[in-house]
Design a protein around this motif. Structure first.
Motif, PDB file in Angstrom:
ATOM      1  N   MET A 255       2.695   4.577  52.195  1.00 49.88           N
ATOM      2  CA  MET A 255       1.332   4.380  51.683  1.00 49.88           C
ATOM      3  C   MET A 255       1.113   5.156  50.386  1.00 49.88           C
ATOM      4  SD  MET A 255      -1.191   4.194  54.994  1.00 49.88           S
ATOM      5  CE  MET A 255      -0.420   5.457  56.007  1.00 49.88           C
ATOM      6  N   GLY A 256       1.874   6.241  50.211  1.00 46.42           N
ATOM      7  CA  GLY A 256       1.794   7.018  48.974  1.00 46.42           C
ATOM      8  C   GLY A 256       2.783   6.558  47.921  1.00 46.42           C
ATOM      9  N   ARG A 257       3.354   5.370  48.115  1.00 45.15           N
ATOM     10  CA  ARG A 257       4.320   4.793  47.164  1.00 45.15           C
ATOM     11  C   ARG A 257       5.491   5.734  46.894  1.00 45.15           C
ATOM     12  NH1 ARG A 257       0.714   1.565  42.585  1.00 45.15           N
ATOM     13  NH2 ARG A 257      -0.400   0.210  44.059  1.00 45.15           N
ATOM     14  N   GLY A 262      -1.340  14.075  48.824  1.00 47.52           N
ATOM     15  CA  GLY A 262      -1.991  15.356  49.077  1.00 47.52           C
ATOM     16  C   GLY A 262      -3.286  15.187  49.835  1.00 47.52           C
ATOM     17  N   GLN A 263      -3.967  14.052  49.635  1.00 46.83           N
ATOM     18  CA  GLN A 263      -5.222  13.809  50.350  1.00 46.83           C
ATOM     19  C   GLN A 263      -4.976  13.689  51.845  1.00 46.83           C
ATOM     20  OE1 GLN A 263      -8.349  13.793  48.844  1.00 46.83           O
ATOM     21  NE2 GLN A 263      -8.997  13.909  50.992  1.00 46.83           N
ATOM     22  N   PHE A 264      -3.838  13.139  52.241  1.00 40.49           N
ATOM     23  CA  PHE A 264      -3.496  13.047  53.658  1.00 40.49           C
ATOM     24  C   PHE A 264      -3.325  14.444  54.252  1.00 40.49           C
ATOM     25  CE2 PHE A 264      -1.396   8.539  53.774  1.00 40.49           C
ATOM     26  CZ  PHE A 264      -2.582   8.007  53.271  1.00 40.49           C
ATOM     27  N   VAL A 265      -2.662  15.318  53.491  1.00 43.08           N
ATOM     28  CA  VAL A 265      -2.452  16.690  53.950  1.00 43.08           C
ATOM     29  C   VAL A 265      -3.797  17.395  54.100  1.00 43.08           C
ATOM     30  CG1 VAL A 265      -1.337  18.894  53.456  1.00 43.08           C
ATOM     31  CG2 VAL A 265      -0.200  16.761  52.827  1.00 43.08           C
ATOM     32  N   LEU A 266      -4.668  17.236  53.107  1.00 40.68           N
ATOM     33  CA  LEU A 266      -6.001  17.844  53.163  1.00 40.68           C
ATOM     34  C   LEU A 266      -6.775  17.339  54.366  1.00 40.68           C
ATOM     35  CD1 LEU A 266      -8.354  19.488  51.971  1.00 40.68           C
ATOM     36  CD2 LEU A 266      -8.922  17.489  50.575  1.00 40.68           C
ATOM     37  N   ASN A 267      -6.741  16.031  54.591  1.00 47.65           N
ATOM     38  CA  ASN A 267      -7.461  15.459  55.729  1.00 47.65           C
ATOM     39  C   ASN A 267      -6.963  16.046  57.048  1.00 47.65           C
ATOM     40  OD1 ASN A 267      -8.829  13.865  53.904  1.00 47.65           O
ATOM     41  ND2 ASN A 267      -7.630  12.032  54.305  1.00 47.65           N
ATOM     42  N   GLY A 268      -5.654  16.287  57.119  1.00 50.76           N
ATOM     43  CA  GLY A 268      -5.096  16.872  58.333  1.00 50.76           C
ATOM     44  C   GLY A 268      -5.598  18.291  58.560  1.00 50.76           C
ATOM     45  N   PHE A 269      -5.670  19.087  57.483  1.00 52.40           N
ATOM     46  CA  PHE A 269      -6.173  20.452  57.617  1.00 52.40           C
ATOM     47  C   PHE A 269      -7.635  20.459  58.054  1.00 52.40           C
ATOM     48  CE2 PHE A 269      -2.863  21.937  54.318  1.00 52.40           C
ATOM     49  CZ  PHE A 269      -1.973  22.244  55.325  1.00 52.40           C
ATOM     50  N   ILE A 270      -8.434  19.582  57.460  1.00 49.91           N
ATOM     51  CA  ILE A 270      -9.850  19.518  57.823  1.00 49.91           C
ATOM     52  C   ILE A 270     -10.010  19.080  59.267  1.00 49.91           C
ATOM     53  CG2 ILE A 270     -12.024  18.300  57.384  1.00 49.91           C
ATOM     54  CD1 ILE A 270     -11.280  18.230  54.430  1.00 49.91           C
ATOM     55  N   ALA A 271      -9.169  18.126  59.707  1.00 47.53           N
ATOM     56  CA  ALA A 271      -9.254  17.629  61.083  1.00 47.53           C
ATOM     57  C   ALA A 271      -8.939  18.721  62.102  1.00 47.53           C
ATOM     58  CB  ALA A 271      -8.299  16.456  61.264  1.00 47.53           C
ATOM     59  N   ASP A 309       0.277  15.410  45.253  1.00 47.31           N
ATOM     60  CA  ASP A 309       1.221  14.797  46.172  1.00 47.31           C
ATOM     61  C   ASP A 309       2.502  15.625  46.292  1.00 47.31           C
ATOM     62  OD1 ASP A 309      -0.667  12.839  46.326  1.00 47.31           O
ATOM     63  OD2 ASP A 309       0.442  11.370  45.141  1.00 47.31           O
ATOM     64  N   VAL A 310       3.189  15.430  47.423  1.00 47.08           N
ATOM     65  CA  VAL A 310       4.474  16.086  47.692  1.00 47.08           C
ATOM     66  C   VAL A 310       5.569  15.017  47.635  1.00 47.08           C
ATOM     67  CG1 VAL A 310       5.807  17.428  49.368  1.00 47.08           C
ATOM     68  CG2 VAL A 310       3.325  17.770  49.171  1.00 47.08           C
ATOM     69  N   PRO A 311       6.706  15.310  46.985  1.00 48.70           N
ATOM     70  CA  PRO A 311       7.773  14.302  46.908  1.00 48.70           C
ATOM     71  C   PRO A 311       8.139  13.761  48.291  1.00 48.70           C
ATOM     72  CG  PRO A 311       8.284  16.142  45.471  1.00 48.70           C
ATOM     73  CD  PRO A 311       7.080  16.545  46.268  1.00 48.70           C
ATOM     74  N   GLY A 312       8.207  12.444  48.412  1.00 44.01           N
ATOM     75  CA  GLY A 312       8.453  11.828  49.702  1.00 44.01           C
ATOM     76  C   GLY A 312       9.771  12.219  50.330  1.00 44.01           C
ATOM     77  N   ALA A 313      10.849  12.222  49.554  1.00 45.83           N
ATOM     78  CA  ALA A 313      12.167  12.570  50.086  1.00 45.83           C
ATOM     79  C   ALA A 313      12.171  14.000  50.625  1.00 45.83           C
ATOM     80  CB  ALA A 313      13.226  12.405  49.000  1.00 45.83           C
TER      81      ALA A 313
END
Length: 421
Positions: A255-257, A262-271, A309-313
């Protein structure tokens, strides 16, 4: 994720020697997750109820002047939504910049013959300036004030389509390049390596692969034993990996191509701490007429809500080999064709954990002492009375926990005792 200040107090520890044995891997991580979700929902509901009650009471108290409610709401929304790019606080220079990282030099012209110090900041979807968060909340300033005047930090660059395939070997090479730059022309060949959170396990990996380049190693809030203690991150990674392998993580990277957003990571911390997120915004309303409080809120939100964002690999590698496999502790980790053996390290070791850290509990940090060959009398452990972020930019940690640790580091770095004090 907790905010910078610590809501609870706890006794600090400053004990040389190996820490207590870690908590074992939970028998049923799924059961722990169910319990955690229930507690999180209860806390969020309580915070939302209390916050709603305050907002309603405030509005009723100002009913005679309805324009005040409108004005307060407009100001509140402006502060909540008005984000700026986070910035560094202390004057410094950029030595070099690559697509993956920058090296920032806080030496400020110092010519002292001391061992250079290199910081590896966290790398979890946020800007690296957390190590120089504010003029009065700067890890880099604390390091310099301890007499470690040759101070450098890496600054991780957010991943792009061009850097999505960056590997852990690439990051180890970046650290090696930074060590070369920090020691160039000094007569020293090693550095004091300081690793915060994700920067900590990367520091441990680099140090184990290049023990001759390490004078001292300091790890703060750094997961070394990813399976020690009970955490939502650890339990969820094990549950997902056992049931679905890496598929959920690969889906997020897709989904992050090619990158972990980074928004996914932030959402996880908030959750994980929705009550803290709610309370923070209610607290803003309470102190809407206090410029200092509003400024503190804005500075933190500018950093916290700005993501990269964090590198996918790289992300998928760490999920498989560290979060799920825990290979840094089992001894099975291989980087660049070489086994990562913590026992190769015998340098002075400094470990800092947060008493209320729900991201990386202290036991995950202190477990490093069991893996290295450093004598017990050259291992320092310290527990700060705060949470995760507070370890890196909180006033309590920067004023009371970091200075004594860095003074000890300075003692091994050619700094006169009077200067270190």
């Amino acid at each position: 994720m907790t905010t910078a200040h610590a809501p609870h107090e706890a006794p600090e520890q400053d004990l040389p020697g190996a820490p207590d044995a870690p908590t074992l891997d939970p028998v049923d991580p799924a059961a722990y997750l169910r319990s955690f979700r229930g507690e999180t929902l209860l806390k969020a509901t309580t915070a939302l109820t209390e916050g709603s009650a305050y907002v309603t009471t405030r509005a009723l108290a100002q009913a005679a002047t309805p324009h005040r409610n409108v004005w307060d709401a407009a100001r509140w929304w402006r502060h909540v939504l008005g984000r700026r790019h986070p910035s560094w606080s202390t004057e410094h220079t950029i030595v070099w910049e690559s697509p993956v990282a920058r090296l920032r030099d806080f030496t400020a012209g110092a010519t002292d013959d001391v061992v250079p110090t290199l910081v590896l900041p966290p790398q979890a979807g946020h800007d690296s300036c957390i190590v120089d968060f504010a003029p009065t909340q700067s890890q880099m300033q604390v390091i310099r004030q301890a007499g470690l005047t040759r101070a450098f930090t890496l600054d991780w660059v957010g991943a792009t389509r061009a850097t999505k395939d960056t590997t852990v070997e690439d990051y180890v090479a970046i650290v090696d390049r930074a060590v070369d730059s920090a020691t160039a022309g000094t007569g020293h060949t090693s550095v004091n390596l300081v690793g915060d959170c994700q920067g900590g396990w990367l520091s441990a990996i680099y140090a184990a692969l290049h023990p001759d380049r390490i004078n001292t190693l300091t790890l703060a809030g750094a997961p070394i034993d990813f399976h020690a203690g009970d955490t939502a991150i650890g339990a969820s990674s094990r549950v997902l990996s056992r049931r679905f392998g890496t598929m959920p993580y690969r889906a997020m990277v897709a989904m992050g191509r090619g990158n972990m957003p980074g928004q996914f990571v932030l959402n996880g911390f908030i959750a994980m701490s929705p009550d803290a997120e709610i309370a923070k915004h209610v607290d803003l309303l309470r102190h809407l007429d206090d410029p200092a409080a509003v400024a503190r809120y804005q500075t933190f939100e500018d950093w916290f809500k700005h993501t990269q964002d964090v590198p996918g690999a790289f992300y998928l590698w760490l999920v498989e080999h560290l979060f799920a496999g825990n290979e840094l502790i089992t001894g099975d980790l291989v980087v660049g064709g070489e086994r990562v053996d913590l026992a190769a390290l015998d340098c002075p070791l400094f470990l800092l954990g947060g008493a209320t850290d729900h991201i990386t509990p202290p036991v995950q940090v202190f477990r490093a002492a069991d893996g290295v060959s450093t004598p017990a009398d050259r291992v320092w452990t310290r527990t700060a009375p705060g949470g995760h972020l507070g370890l890196f930019m909180g006033n309590q940690a920067l004023r009371h926990e970091w200075p004594p640790l860095m003074s000890e580091v300075a003692r091994f770095s050619g700094v006169a005792a009077s200067s270190a004090a």
